[in-house]
Design an enzyme around this catalytic site. Structure first.
Site, PDB file in Angstrom:
ATOM      1  N   ASP A  55      -8.346 -15.776  18.086  1.00 48.97           N
ATOM      2  CA  ASP A  55      -8.649 -15.747  16.652  1.00 48.97           C
ATOM      3  C   ASP A  55      -9.816 -14.789  16.438  1.00 48.97           C
ATOM      4  O   ASP A  55     -10.969 -15.116  16.726  1.00 48.97           O
ATOM      5  CB  ASP A  55      -9.009 -17.154  16.163  1.00 48.97           C
ATOM      6  CG  ASP A  55      -9.350 -17.163  14.672  1.00 48.97           C
ATOM      7  OD1 ASP A  55      -9.386 -16.071  14.057  1.00 48.97           O
ATOM      8  OD2 ASP A  55      -9.576 -18.256  14.125  1.00 48.97           O
ATOM      9  N   GLY A  80       0.448 -10.589   3.312  1.00 51.85           N
ATOM     10  CA  GLY A  80       1.890 -10.662   3.057  1.00 51.85           C
ATOM     11  C   GLY A  80       2.210  -9.836   1.835  1.00 51.85           C
ATOM     12  O   GLY A  80       1.375  -9.051   1.376  1.00 51.85           O
ATOM     13  N   SER A 119      -5.284  -0.303   2.623  1.00 55.72           N
ATOM     14  CA  SER A 119      -4.066  -0.471   1.819  1.00 55.72           C
ATOM     15  C   SER A 119      -4.175   0.262   0.481  1.00 55.72           C
ATOM     16  O   SER A 119      -5.281   0.445  -0.055  1.00 55.72           O
ATOM     17  CB  SER A 119      -3.880  -1.965   1.562  1.00 55.72           C
ATOM     18  OG  SER A 119      -3.006  -2.188   0.498  1.00 55.72           O
ATOM     19  N   ALA A 120      -3.010   0.589  -0.077  1.00 50.98           N
ATOM     20  CA  ALA A 120      -2.971   1.162  -1.427  1.00 50.98           C
ATOM     21  C   ALA A 120      -3.434   0.143  -2.467  1.00 50.98           C
ATOM     22  O   ALA A 120      -3.679   0.513  -3.616  1.00 50.98           O
ATOM     23  CB  ALA A 120      -1.551   1.628  -1.749  1.00 50.98           C
ATOM     24  N   TYR A 150      -7.149  -9.547  -1.922  1.00 47.83           N
ATOM     25  CA  TYR A 150      -6.727  -8.670  -0.809  1.00 47.83           C
ATOM     26  C   TYR A 150      -7.306  -7.245  -0.929  1.00 47.83           C
ATOM     27  O   TYR A 150      -7.840  -6.684   0.033  1.00 47.83           O
ATOM     28  CB  TYR A 150      -5.202  -8.627  -0.797  1.00 47.83           C
ATOM     29  CG  TYR A 150      -4.578  -7.730   0.238  1.00 47.83           C
ATOM     30  CD1 TYR A 150      -4.609  -8.053   1.590  1.00 47.83           C
ATOM     31  CD2 TYR A 150      -3.910  -6.561  -0.147  1.00 47.83           C
ATOM     32  CE1 TYR A 150      -4.015  -7.224   2.537  1.00 47.83           C
ATOM     33  CE2 TYR A 150      -3.315  -5.737   0.783  1.00 47.83           C
ATOM     34  CZ  TYR A 150      -3.362  -6.075   2.125  1.00 47.83           C
ATOM     35  OH  TYR A 150      -2.767  -5.251   3.045  1.00 47.83           O
ATOM     36  N   LYS A 154     -10.120  -5.158   1.419  1.00 48.70           N
ATOM     37  CA  LYS A 154      -9.813  -3.886   2.082  1.00 48.70           C
ATOM     38  C   LYS A 154     -10.849  -2.823   1.693  1.00 48.70           C
ATOM     39  O   LYS A 154     -11.308  -2.051   2.539  1.00 48.70           O
ATOM     40  CB  LYS A 154      -8.404  -3.404   1.699  1.00 48.70           C
ATOM     41  CG  LYS A 154      -7.273  -4.234   2.293  1.00 48.70           C
ATOM     42  CD  LYS A 154      -7.171  -4.041   3.792  1.00 48.70           C
ATOM     43  CE  LYS A 154      -5.941  -4.674   4.379  1.00 48.70           C
ATOM     44  NZ  LYS A 154      -5.993  -4.769   5.853  1.00 48.70           N
ATOM     45  N   ASN A 179       3.102   0.366   1.104  1.00 49.45           N
ATOM     46  CA  ASN A 179       4.282  -0.453   1.504  1.00 49.45           C
ATOM     47  C   ASN A 179       5.053   0.050   2.728  1.00 49.45           C
ATOM     48  O   ASN A 179       5.820   1.010   2.622  1.00 49.45           O
ATOM     49  CB  ASN A 179       5.290  -0.548   0.359  1.00 49.45           C
ATOM     50  CG  ASN A 179       4.723  -1.286  -0.816  1.00 49.45           C
ATOM     51  OD1 ASN A 179       4.316  -2.438  -0.704  1.00 49.45           O
ATOM     52  ND2 ASN A 179       4.643  -0.595  -1.948  1.00 49.45           N
ATOM     53  N   GLU A 192       7.102 -11.908   3.114  1.00 45.46           N
ATOM     54  CA  GLU A 192       7.878 -10.661   3.153  1.00 45.46           C
ATOM     55  C   GLU A 192       7.610  -9.796   1.929  1.00 45.46           C
ATOM     56  O   GLU A 192       7.282 -10.281   0.864  1.00 45.46           O
ATOM     57  CB  GLU A 192       9.381 -10.970   3.285  1.00 45.46           C
ATOM     58  CG  GLU A 192      10.005 -11.741   2.148  1.00 45.46           C
ATOM     59  CD  GLU A 192       9.805 -13.251   2.232  1.00 45.46           C
ATOM     60  OE1 GLU A 192       8.921 -13.702   2.974  1.00 45.46           O
ATOM     61  OE2 GLU A 192      10.520 -13.971   1.524  1.00 45.46           O
TER      62      GLU A 192
HETATM   63  P1  NAD Z   1       1.645  -8.684   9.740  1.00 45.97           P
HETATM   64  O1  NAD Z   1       1.310  -9.912   8.940  1.00 45.97           O
HETATM   65  O2  NAD Z   1       3.028  -8.535  10.246  1.00 45.97           O
HETATM   66  O3  NAD Z   1       0.642  -8.534  10.962  1.00 45.97           O
HETATM   67  C1  NAD Z   1      -0.701  -8.954  10.913  1.00 45.97           C
HETATM   68  C2  NAD Z   1      -0.973  -9.768  12.152  1.00 45.97           C
HETATM   69  O4  NAD Z   1      -2.354 -10.147  12.163  1.00 45.97           O
HETATM   70  C3  NAD Z   1      -0.164 -11.068  12.180  1.00 45.97           C
HETATM   71  O5  NAD Z   1       0.663 -11.120  13.327  1.00 45.97           O
HETATM   72  C4  NAD Z   1      -1.221 -12.157  12.212  1.00 45.97           C
HETATM   73  O6  NAD Z   1      -0.890 -13.265  13.017  1.00 45.97           O
HETATM   74  C5  NAD Z   1      -2.429 -11.390  12.774  1.00 45.97           C
HETATM   75  N1  NAD Z   1      -3.680 -12.085  12.455  1.00 45.97           N
HETATM   76  C6  NAD Z   1      -4.006 -12.696  11.283  1.00 45.97           C
HETATM   77  N2  NAD Z   1      -5.199 -13.284  11.398  1.00 45.97           N
HETATM   78  C7  NAD Z   1      -5.642 -13.038  12.661  1.00 45.97           C
HETATM   79  C8  NAD Z   1      -6.806 -13.416  13.376  1.00 45.97           C
HETATM   80  N3  NAD Z   1      -7.748 -14.174  12.800  1.00 45.97           N
HETATM   81  N4  NAD Z   1      -6.941 -13.013  14.654  1.00 45.97           N
HETATM   82  C9  NAD Z   1      -5.956 -12.269  15.251  1.00 45.97           C
HETATM   83  N5  NAD Z   1      -4.841 -11.895  14.632  1.00 45.97           N
HETATM   84  C10 NAD Z   1      -4.673 -12.274  13.338  1.00 45.97           C
HETATM   85  O7  NAD Z   1       1.256  -7.451   8.789  1.00 45.97           O
HETATM   86  P2  NAD Z   1       1.587  -5.914   8.958  1.00 45.97           P
HETATM   87  O8  NAD Z   1       2.562  -5.580   7.906  1.00 45.97           O
HETATM   88  O9  NAD Z   1       1.892  -5.589  10.357  1.00 45.97           O
HETATM   89  O10 NAD Z   1       0.184  -5.261   8.526  1.00 45.97           O
HETATM   90  C11 NAD Z   1      -0.750  -4.805   9.488  1.00 45.97           C
HETATM   91  C12 NAD Z   1      -1.994  -4.273   8.787  1.00 45.97           C
HETATM   92  O11 NAD Z   1      -1.628  -3.235   7.860  1.00 45.97           O
HETATM   93  C13 NAD Z   1      -2.756  -5.314   7.951  1.00 45.97           C
HETATM   94  O12 NAD Z   1      -4.122  -5.056   8.009  1.00 45.97           O
HETATM   95  C14 NAD Z   1      -2.263  -5.051   6.550  1.00 45.97           C
HETATM   96  O13 NAD Z   1      -3.189  -5.489   5.573  1.00 45.97           O
HETATM   97  C15 NAD Z   1      -2.110  -3.538   6.568  1.00 45.97           C
HETATM   98  N6  NAD Z   1      -1.156  -3.059   5.558  1.00 45.97           N
HETATM   99  C16 NAD Z   1       0.160  -3.335   5.681  1.00 45.97           C
HETATM  100  C17 NAD Z   1       1.041  -2.891   4.719  1.00 45.97           C
HETATM  101  C18 NAD Z   1       2.528  -3.186   4.804  1.00 45.97           C
HETATM  102  O14 NAD Z   1       3.266  -2.788   3.907  1.00 45.97           O
HETATM  103  N7  NAD Z   1       3.014  -3.848   5.849  1.00 45.97           N
HETATM  104  C19 NAD Z   1       0.572  -2.165   3.606  1.00 45.97           C
HETATM  105  C20 NAD Z   1      -0.789  -1.911   3.512  1.00 45.97           C
HETATM  106  C21 NAD Z   1      -1.653  -2.348   4.493  1.00 45.97           C
END
Ligand code: NAD
Length: 347
Positions: A55, A80, A119-120, A150, A154, A179, A192
């Site tokens: 964690d 999410g 993030s955007a 959120y 960021k 996204n 999702e």
């Molecule tokens: P995801 O939820 O699939 O992956 C994030 C992972 O972080 C999860 O597996 C979760 O278990 C882990 N996590 C959460 N709290 C934690 C903790 N305390 N210690 C260790 N691990 C922890 O999300 P993703 O889509 O892979 O996104 C990855 C990154 O990109 C994030 O920072 C997200 O904010 C950023 N992001 C994603 C998107 C997108 O569209 N997917 C868009 C903008 C930014």
């Protein structure tokens, strides 16, 4: 980048982190993969990596994760799609503990470079009111009016990454993802995002022969969606670049949610009746990525067409849903005692 450098990927059990670990393992790097989830729940698991459940909200865990590491790719966050971030603002903001402690641990253990996945959602909401949106340039994050919860977290963590560079000499890189979608992502359970949710709903409608779909909002809201391989490539290029400020990593192919549904219906070979849920979370009216600076800095921008990326994503989600249905049917027949046996037991 030397292959002797150990790379830490946090959030490795999630969508983007899992794909990054895959790319680094494939290219022969030594990888430490960390996530809060038990290994059995990771979306992808690679035996070549050192896989740890920690964690990262705790400073001690961050020190363990960054020990003898040269590069950090920080993808860990409690996040999410709109349905999650609009209803879990406090939880989203607690990811500041991950980012704060990971930066402190990285600085103390002599990490060379630190990548932050922003993030955007940091962009000023007033510039995203119209679905016919002007694409967002990096400077549009200020004056600050980001997504509540959120987005504020960021933006704060971008700022903190910048000050760790300025004050302590830790080289930081910040990507503003727009996204991201693709196989091995979240497609059910409430976290999702739109492309996966729409693929799932279309597949469920197809499999259950109920030709209707619920759409959040009026379907006119516009977005751009980046395929996962572009995200991985852009992240690695930005990390290796000399560019220190936040940079858009996103597609500039703008579509409305209605057009996104059109494409998925076309892939599935169905036409569904649309029901619009106007009280569901829908986010800003319009958002697109202006890639002028990205092209200048990286000499590149995401290029996978939405149609091509959705085709791959749709088929992956279809396989997952079909497999789960088969498992459920198998479990049901395995658990349910045959009628005669049941009667025997009852007597
Ligand atoms: P995801 O939820 O699939 O992956 C994030 C992972 O972080 C999860 O597996 C979760 O278990 C882990 N996590 C959460 N709290 C934690 C903790 N305390 N210690 C260790 N691990 C922890 O999300 P993703 O889509 O892979 O996104 C990855 C990154 O990109 C994030 O920072 C997200 O904010 C950023 N992001 C994603 C998107 C997108 O569209 N997917 C868009 C903008 C930014």
């Amino acid at each position: 980048m030397s292959k002797n450098n150990r790379i830490l990927v946090t959030g490795a059990g999630g969508f983007i982190g899992g794909h990054l670990v895959k790319a680094f393992c494939r290219d022969g790097f030594e990888v430490r993969a960390v996530d809060i989830k038990p290994l059995s729940e990771w979306y992808q698991l690679f035996p070549d990596a050192e896989n740890l459940t920690l964690d990262l909200k705790s400073l001690d865990a961050c020190r363990q994760a960054t020990d003898h590491v040269a590069l950090v790719y920080n993808l860990a966050a409690d996040m999410g799609g709109m349905g999650f971030i609009e209803l879990n603002k406090g939880a989203c903001m607690l990811s500041v503990l991950i980012n704060t402690h990971l930066l402190i641990a990285a600085k103390d253990s002599g990490v060379e470079r630190f990548f932050f996945s922003s993030s955007a959602c940091v962009y000023n909401g007033d510039k995203q009111k119209d679905w016919n949106v002007t694409a967002l340039k990096e400077e549009d994050a200020y004056p600050a009016l980001p997504e509540d919860g959120y987005g504020w977290e960021k933006l704060f963590s971008e700022r903190m990454s910048r000050h760790f560079r300025e004050d302590y000499g830790l080289i930081t890189r910040m990507a503003r993802y727009h996204n991201v979608y693709g196989p091995q992502g979240t497609y059910q359970g409430g976290r999702e995002k739109a492309p996966a949710a729409i693929c799932r709903k279309v597949i469920e409608a197809k499999l259950s022969a109920r030709p209707e779909i619920e759409i959040w909002g009026d379907g006119q809201q516009t977005r751009s969606f980046m395929y996962i391989t572009d995200c991985v490539k852009g992240s690695r290029m930005l990390m290796e670049s000399d560019f220190a400020d936040p940079l858009n990593i996103g597609s500039s192919e703008l579509v409305s949610i209605n057009q996104l549904v059109d494409i998925v219906e076309d892939i599935a070979g169905v036409k569904l009746e649309r029901r619009y849920n106007l009280s569901a979370p829908k986010g800003v009216n319009g958002r697109n990525s202006d890639n002028t600076l990205t092209r200048k800095v990286l000499g590149w921008e995401p290029s996978t067409s939405l149609r091509d990326g959705l085709e791959l994503t749709y088929h992956w989600i279809y396989d997952q849903i079909s497999e789960n249905r088969l498992l459920e049917m198998g479990a049901a027949t395995a658990i349910k005692p045959p009628r005669r046996l049941k009667e025997t037991v009852l007597r």
